[in-house]
Design an enzyme around this catalytic site. Structure first.
Site, PDB file in Angstrom:
ATOM      1  N   GLU A   1      45.735  38.100  39.279  1.00 54.24           N
ATOM      2  CA  GLU A   1      44.937  36.902  39.512  1.00 54.24           C
ATOM      3  C   GLU A   1      45.285  35.878  38.435  1.00 54.24           C
ATOM      4  OE1 GLU A   1      40.691  37.126  38.705  1.00 54.24           O
ATOM      5  OE2 GLU A   1      40.314  36.027  40.558  1.00 54.24           O
TER       6      GLU A   1
ATOM      7  N   LYS B   1      23.056  35.358  30.989  1.00 55.93           N
ATOM      8  CA  LYS B   1      24.076  35.218  29.946  1.00 55.93           C
ATOM      9  C   LYS B   1      25.220  34.393  30.523  1.00 55.93           C
ATOM     10  CE  LYS B   1      27.627  36.556  28.211  1.00 55.93           C
ATOM     11  NZ  LYS B   1      28.721  35.599  27.955  1.00 55.93           N
TER      12      LYS B   1
ATOM     13  N   CYS C   1      37.489  32.432  42.683  1.00 55.24           N
ATOM     14  CA  CYS C   1      37.730  33.859  42.951  1.00 55.24           C
ATOM     15  C   CYS C   1      38.384  34.050  44.309  1.00 55.24           C
ATOM     16  CB  CYS C   1      36.423  34.639  42.867  1.00 55.24           C
ATOM     17  SG  CYS C   1      35.119  33.920  43.881  1.00 55.24           S
TER      18      CYS C   1
ATOM     19  N   GLU D   1      30.599  41.215  41.121  1.00 57.05           N
ATOM     20  CA  GLU D   1      31.427  40.300  41.924  1.00 57.05           C
ATOM     21  C   GLU D   1      32.623  39.964  41.045  1.00 57.05           C
ATOM     22  OE1 GLU D   1      30.659  39.432  44.978  1.00 57.05           O
ATOM     23  OE2 GLU D   1      28.596  40.146  45.021  1.00 57.05           O
TER      24      GLU D   1
HETATM   25  P1  NAD Z   1      35.138  37.395  32.337  1.00 56.06           P
HETATM   26  O1  NAD Z   1      35.048  38.756  32.914  1.00 56.06           O
HETATM   27  O2  NAD Z   1      36.046  37.166  31.202  1.00 56.06           O
HETATM   28  O3  NAD Z   1      33.712  36.910  31.847  1.00 56.06           O
HETATM   29  C1  NAD Z   1      32.599  36.899  32.715  1.00 56.06           C
HETATM   30  C2  NAD Z   1      31.342  37.012  31.889  1.00 56.06           C
HETATM   31  O4  NAD Z   1      31.328  38.278  31.248  1.00 56.06           O
HETATM   32  C3  NAD Z   1      31.245  35.971  30.777  1.00 56.06           C
HETATM   33  O5  NAD Z   1      29.903  35.570  30.644  1.00 56.06           O
HETATM   34  C4  NAD Z   1      31.703  36.756  29.568  1.00 56.06           C
HETATM   35  O6  NAD Z   1      31.216  36.267  28.350  1.00 56.06           O
HETATM   36  C5  NAD Z   1      31.138  38.116  29.858  1.00 56.06           C
HETATM   37  N1  NAD Z   1      31.808  39.214  29.171  1.00 56.06           N
HETATM   38  C6  NAD Z   1      33.075  39.275  28.706  1.00 56.06           C
HETATM   39  N2  NAD Z   1      33.320  40.490  28.159  1.00 56.06           N
HETATM   40  C7  NAD Z   1      32.183  41.205  28.287  1.00 56.06           C
HETATM   41  C8  NAD Z   1      31.810  42.535  27.935  1.00 56.06           C
HETATM   42  N3  NAD Z   1      32.654  43.368  27.348  1.00 56.06           N
HETATM   43  N4  NAD Z   1      30.560  42.926  28.235  1.00 56.06           N
HETATM   44  C9  NAD Z   1      29.692  42.120  28.869  1.00 56.06           C
HETATM   45  N5  NAD Z   1      29.980  40.848  29.207  1.00 56.06           N
HETATM   46  C10 NAD Z   1      31.221  40.395  28.927  1.00 56.06           C
HETATM   47  O7  NAD Z   1      35.468  36.434  33.570  1.00 56.06           O
HETATM   48  P2  NAD Z   1      35.692  34.844  33.511  1.00 56.06           P
HETATM   49  O8  NAD Z   1      37.041  34.597  32.942  1.00 56.06           O
HETATM   50  O9  NAD Z   1      34.516  34.190  32.910  1.00 56.06           O
HETATM   51  O10 NAD Z   1      35.660  34.460  35.043  1.00 56.06           O
HETATM   52  C11 NAD Z   1      36.765  34.501  35.863  1.00 56.06           C
HETATM   53  C12 NAD Z   1      36.702  35.721  36.746  1.00 56.06           C
HETATM   54  O11 NAD Z   1      35.517  35.666  37.545  1.00 56.06           O
HETATM   55  C13 NAD Z   1      37.844  35.796  37.734  1.00 56.06           C
HETATM   56  O12 NAD Z   1      38.342  37.105  37.755  1.00 56.06           O
HETATM   57  C14 NAD Z   1      37.188  35.438  39.065  1.00 56.06           C
HETATM   58  O13 NAD Z   1      37.839  35.959  40.185  1.00 56.06           O
HETATM   59  C15 NAD Z   1      35.846  36.017  38.889  1.00 56.06           C
HETATM   60  N6  NAD Z   1      34.897  35.420  39.829  1.00 56.06           N
HETATM   61  C16 NAD Z   1      34.452  36.185  40.873  1.00 56.06           C
HETATM   62  C17 NAD Z   1      33.567  35.656  41.807  1.00 56.06           C
HETATM   63  C18 NAD Z   1      33.038  36.496  42.942  1.00 56.06           C
HETATM   64  O14 NAD Z   1      32.025  36.104  43.524  1.00 56.06           O
HETATM   65  N7  NAD Z   1      33.648  37.621  43.262  1.00 56.06           N
HETATM   66  C19 NAD Z   1      33.136  34.338  41.681  1.00 56.06           C
HETATM   67  C20 NAD Z   1      33.600  33.582  40.596  1.00 56.06           C
HETATM   68  C21 NAD Z   1      34.479  34.146  39.680  1.00 56.06           C
END
Ligand code: NAD
Length: 497
Positions: A401, A191, A302, A267
């Site tokens: 963040e 997804k 991240c 993650e």
């Molecule tokens: P997000 O949590 O908004 O979305 C991530 C994914 O989850 C997307 O595909 C989104 O559509 C989905 N999603 C959103 N709400 C959901 C729900 N209720 N149920 C299931 N899926 C849902 O994050 P983002 O804005 O896409 O990404 C940025 C974040 O990702 C930052 O916090 C960053 O630090 C983190 N990140 C972490 C790593 C790591 O390896 N630790 C790497 C890259 C990014």
């Protein structure tokens, strides 16, 4: 760098054919509800595609296809060496389509084309290849049993994996999951983020072309949280692997508890401290690394080094060096191979970043450089790399963040205070320490509550070491052999001899 010029990339962008449908059971298909959502390029604000918006009906179809093929054993029971062969071919196909994939990534999420080519696509191909090459070199165990017993300790694929990934490194975050999940024999429902779904959709076909049986990899894009929630709550998903925000990560744990107690590997976010002691071996290198740690990928990383902790005695020397280094990071057209700071992923993310900049100013921090939206005439979403001095760790810009190019500079008096400030966060993803004192380096690295610690560098590492977070930055690890733990169950088989 690439040989193509800005004009050539623009020309390719004009003629690019974009697949925007879901991919289920080996075929592209419309969402069951026939809904689509707009996919807007942050480069210039134009609509790139109308993407299928999947919901729970599509989740059911994708999970059923994944389950069927898993049970049939077309992939799950293939010899590891056979899976290796297919996945290496998949990795080669990613590289053969390197320019197309890089262009999709840049148009979709705004990152510089040189990074898309050399980091995202190259790194994704490498991640898949690394797991593939490892899979026929890992052995199971025999337990130290009594003489009349044989105890086998074996690893088995978990079954159907739902992989939910973010928008900042769309293909790479997906590949960190796909490599070990597929190598260990699982089926996947991927997804992608609604903000950057295009490369995930495209590579599903490449995986099939490489020889992956239909149904092993399914891709279900969708708008908002609907499809992610459907997967999180699905009774026939065995494991969810996730990269994204801490907020969504927590929600996925709730979904698992409310449904089938599926395994949940997360993650999540970070607010990483980059600690520069007065005895850093090379202050210029430290300054350049501090600039790149906040400006690379527009700060949408991240592990962004978003808190620069500087020993008080060198602050007045060091900060101007960081400001100077940051001058080398300028927002520009991401299709220009010379650009190193692209557009933020969308207008919503730009507003978030600008509101944090306002919060820094109203909260009493001193804006040293940057702070504004730029290139507005392009129709894209660009923000200047920004530095705040005089930040205290309690300020909102130091605790939350931002996920944009905004650096908070905080001073400390000694190692003890540096560690206290560094660890004073809900996150624990990464940290860096700059010192020429080897004992101080080791002691500080040990004291830091973070999954990755870098010494005299920022953001080092490759596929050989695990990557993931302490505290609310997540659990489990991507990359390295340790990643296989997430995709396998341990089984003990006792044989009476
Ligand atoms: P997000 O949590 O908004 O979305 C991530 C994914 O989850 C997307 O595909 C989104 O559509 C989905 N999603 C959103 N709400 C959901 C729900 N209720 N149920 C299931 N899926 C849902 O994050 P983002 O804005 O896409 O990404 C940025 C974040 O990702 C930052 O916090 C960053 O630090 C983190 N990140 C972490 C790593 C790591 O390896 N630790 C790497 C890259 C990014």
């Amino acid at each position: 760098m690439t040989d193509l010029t800005l004009a050539q990339w623009q020309q390719r962008a004009e003629s690019l054919k974009i697949e925007s449908r879901a991919f289920i059971d080996g075929k592209y298909c419309e969402a069951v509800c026939s809904q689509r959502f707009e996919c807007i390029s942050p480069v210039d604000g134009r609509v790139l595609a109308h993407v299928s918006s999947c919901d729970s009906a599509d989740a059911d179809l994708a999970v059923a296809a994944a389950r069927r093929v898993f049970e049939a054993g077309d992939w799950s029971r293939k010899a590891p060496a056979q899976r290796k062969k297919v996945l290496i071919r998949f990795s080669e196909l990613l590289l053969e389509h390197r320019e197309e994939l890089a262009l999709l990534e840049t148009l979709d999420m705004g990152k510089p084309i040189s990074d898309s080519l050399n980091i995202d696509v190259a790194g994704s191909a490498n991640a898949i290849r690394w797991s593939a090459e490892a899979i026929d070199k890992v052995y199971d165990e025999v337990a130290p049993t009594p003489h009349d017993q044989l105890g086998l300790v074996t690893r088995e694929a978990v079954g159907v994996v739902a992989a939910i990934v973010p928008w900042n490194f769309p293909l790479m975050m997906a590949s960190w999951k796909l490599g070990p999940a597929l190598a260990t024999g699982n089926s996947i429902v991927l997804k992608p983020s609604e903000k950057s779904p295009l490369t995930a959709i495209r590579v599903a076909q490449l995986a099939l072309d490489a020889g992956l049986p239909a149904g092993v990899l399914n891709v279900v894009p969708g708008y908002g949280h609907t499809i992610g929630k459907a997967l999180g709550l699905h009774m026939d998903v065995d494991t969810v692997v996730f990269t994204g925000s801490t907020r969504t990560a927590k929600q996925l744990m709730i979904y698992a508890g409310e449904s089938n107690m599926k395994r949940v590997w997360l993650e999540a976010g970070g607010k990483s401290p980059n600690i520069v002691f007065a005895d850093a071996p090379d202050l210029k290198a430290a300054a350049e690394a501090a600039a790149s740690a906040i400006a690379f990928n527009q700060g949408e990383v991240c592990t962004a080094g978003s808190r620069l902790l500087v020993e008080g005695s060198i602050k007045n020397t060091f900060l101007p060096m960081v400001v100077d280094a940051l001058k080398g990071w300028t927002a520009g057209n991401p299709l220009d191979p010379a650009t190193n700071v692209g557009a933020l992923v969308d207008t919503q993310q730009m507003s978030t970043v600008l509101s944090y900049i306002e919060s820094g100013q109203s909260g009493g921090a001193k804006l040293v450089t940057g702070g504004k939206r730029v290139l507005e005439e392009s129709g894209g979403t660009y923000v200047e790399p920004t530095i705040f001095d005089g930040v205290t760790n309690a300020m909102k810009i130091a605790q939350e963040e931002i996920f944009g190019p905004v650096l908070s500079v905080i001073t400390f008096a000694d190692a003890e205070e540096a560690v206290r400030i560094a660890n004073d966060t809900q996150y624990g993803l990464a940290a860096a320490v700059w010192t020429r004192d080897i004992s101080k380096a080791h002691l500080t690295a040990k004291a830091l509550r973070a999954g990755s610690v870098w010494v005299n560098q920022y953001d080092g590492g490759d596929m050989t070491a695990p990557f993931g977070g302490f505290k609310q930055s997540g659990n489990g690890r991507d990359k390295s052999i340790h990643a296989f733990d997430k995709y396998t169950e341990l089984k003990a088989t006792w044989i009476k001899l």
